[in-house]
Write an enzyme that holds these catalytic residues in place. Sequence first.
Site, short mmCIF file in Angstrom:
data_model
loop_
_atom_site.label_atom_id
_atom_site.label_comp_id
_atom_site.label_asym_id
_atom_site.label_seq_id
_atom_site.Cartn_x
_atom_site.Cartn_y
_atom_site.Cartn_z
N GLY A 1 0.83 -1.18 0.06
CA GLY A 1 0.09 -0.02 -0.08
C GLY A 1 0.77 1.34 0.00
O GLY A 1 0.42 2.15 0.69
N GLY B 1 -0.32 5.04 -0.72
CA GLY B 1 -1.38 5.97 -0.09
C GLY B 1 -0.77 6.77 0.83
O GLY B 1 0.58 7.21 0.87
N GLN B 2 -1.39 7.42 1.55
CA GLN B 2 -1.13 8.64 2.54
C GLN B 2 -0.10 8.20 3.25
O GLN B 2 1.02 9.09 3.58
CB GLN B 2 -2.33 9.17 3.24
CG GLN B 2 -1.93 10.18 3.95
CD GLN B 2 -3.03 10.54 5.09
OE1 GLN B 2 -3.93 9.69 5.71
NE2 GLN B 2 -3.24 11.72 5.57
N ASP C 1 2.41 -1.66 -4.31
CA ASP C 1 1.30 -1.38 -4.35
C ASP C 1 0.50 -1.95 -5.31
O ASP C 1 1.04 -2.52 -6.41
CB ASP C 1 0.93 0.37 -4.55
CG ASP C 1 -0.32 0.70 -3.99
OD1 ASP C 1 -0.17 1.20 -3.07
OD2 ASP C 1 -1.27 0.64 -4.80
N ARG D 1 -1.29 -0.59 -7.31
CA ARG D 1 -1.38 0.18 -8.60
C ARG D 1 0.07 0.13 -9.23
O ARG D 1 0.94 -0.15 -8.55
CB ARG D 1 -1.63 1.75 -8.29
CG ARG D 1 -3.16 1.68 -8.10
CD ARG D 1 -3.56 3.20 -7.34
NE ARG D 1 -3.38 3.11 -5.97
CZ ARG D 1 -3.63 3.90 -5.02
NH1 ARG D 1 -3.89 5.18 -5.39
NH2 ARG D 1 -3.48 3.72 -3.75
N ASP E 1 -0.07 -7.34 -5.28
CA ASP E 1 -1.40 -7.48 -4.99
C ASP E 1 -1.54 -8.63 -3.65
O ASP E 1 -1.44 -9.71 -3.80
CB ASP E 1 -2.31 -8.08 -6.14
CG ASP E 1 -3.82 -8.56 -5.64
OD1 ASP E 1 -4.48 -8.15 -4.42
OD2 ASP E 1 -4.78 -8.83 -6.59
N TYR F 1 -15.14 -1.19 8.27
CA TYR F 1 -14.02 -0.64 8.43
C TYR F 1 -13.34 -0.98 9.94
O TYR F 1 -12.42 -1.76 10.04
CB TYR F 1 -13.66 0.93 8.10
CG TYR F 1 -11.91 1.11 8.34
CD1 TYR F 1 -11.07 0.78 7.45
CD2 TYR F 1 -12.04 2.20 9.30
CE1 TYR F 1 -9.84 1.08 7.91
CE2 TYR F 1 -10.87 2.72 9.44
CZ TYR F 1 -9.44 2.16 8.82
OH TYR F 1 -8.31 2.73 8.95
N LYS G 1 -10.64 -3.91 11.58
CA LYS G 1 -9.55 -3.32 12.29
C LYS G 1 -9.63 -4.35 13.72
O LYS G 1 -8.44 -4.79 14.06
CB LYS G 1 -9.68 -1.91 12.64
CG LYS G 1 -9.28 -0.93 11.53
CD LYS G 1 -7.73 -1.15 11.05
CE LYS G 1 -7.41 -0.64 9.75
NZ LYS G 1 -6.02 -0.93 9.27
N1 SER Z 1 -8.72 7.95 8.87
C1 SER Z 1 -9.49 6.78 9.00
C2 SER Z 1 -10.77 7.16 8.43
O1 SER Z 1 -11.27 8.10 8.49
C3 SER Z 1 -9.53 6.25 10.25
O2 SER Z 1 -8.37 5.40 10.50
O3 SER Z 1 -11.24 6.20 7.64
#
Ligand code: SER
Length: 321
Positions: A8, A11-12, A34, A36, A52, A141, A145
Amino acid sequence: MTRVLLTGAAGQIGTELASALAADLGPQNVLATDVRDPGEWHRGQGPAAVLDCLDPAAVERTVAQFRPDHVYHLAAILSATGEKRPRRAWDLNVGSLINILEVARTHPCRLFVPSSIAAFGPGAPRSPTPQRTVQRPNTMYGITKVAGELLCDYYHSRFDVDVRGVRFPGLISYTAPPGGGTTDYAVEIFHAALADGHYKCFLGPDTRLDMMYLADGIRAARELMEAPGEDLEDRNAYNITAMQFTPAELADAIRKLMPDFTIEYDPDPVRQAIADSWPERLDDSAARAQWGWEPRYTLERTVAVMLEGVARKRSQDDETV
Ligand code: SER
């Protein structure tokens, strides 16, 4: 020298973590992957590859060839996208994690797996949210987690996999955008402030959430990866925090440097409900006691570096057009 694999990496978190690691360890020791194609996102000097994480053979092959000492598994779908595509979020977030954990059984390496404030939900105290308390999130999500925290605990106790993690608050940065999260407003607001002097916020003015400047988040991950394993009683999901604010308070802090900035509120029901179920402030005393965690960026400092960083990025983007 430590060799590090990131998943990943586009990503950020991955973008900044890969550069920080490459600067310290040498670019050849950091493999950024990634799903991508690297042509779309890789700006660094070190190696980059398509990976992947849902393909167990590809994960196995990549780890066997690169032989990393540390793996940062960052591939994931965030909260708002997870509500649009819950089945996909489960498959990706949990399926990719178990593939990585399985590979770590046979190719010993230390793993970092991020958890989130989203691992808490209704029923958990919101301010402060203890390190150990009820975890009954009502977002997909968040469910992934909690499942991830438990899987990591299981692979550690059952197979001795050295896996570690923190529960990140909302992360604020300007290098790469977050995607599909609920805390993303705290990044978007800076881009809108500099582009239009105005921001329409998808959360209400008084929605208090736990937040952190990404440089602190990256330092937290790296410090946890270097900490002596025997000290890590809560190894797979340390609460960490740096600051807590509402959209109205963030707007006030921006106005101190941009007096004409204005904000309006148009709450999105899905993201508002998610935010209302999350902690306002995590209790990070276990992380402080067990591996010396301490944040460095306050709200004021974050606002100053974000306005400066986003402005610089905008002028660089203008030059390349
Ligand atoms: N920054 C994440 C979200 O907003 C939270 O872990 O989904």
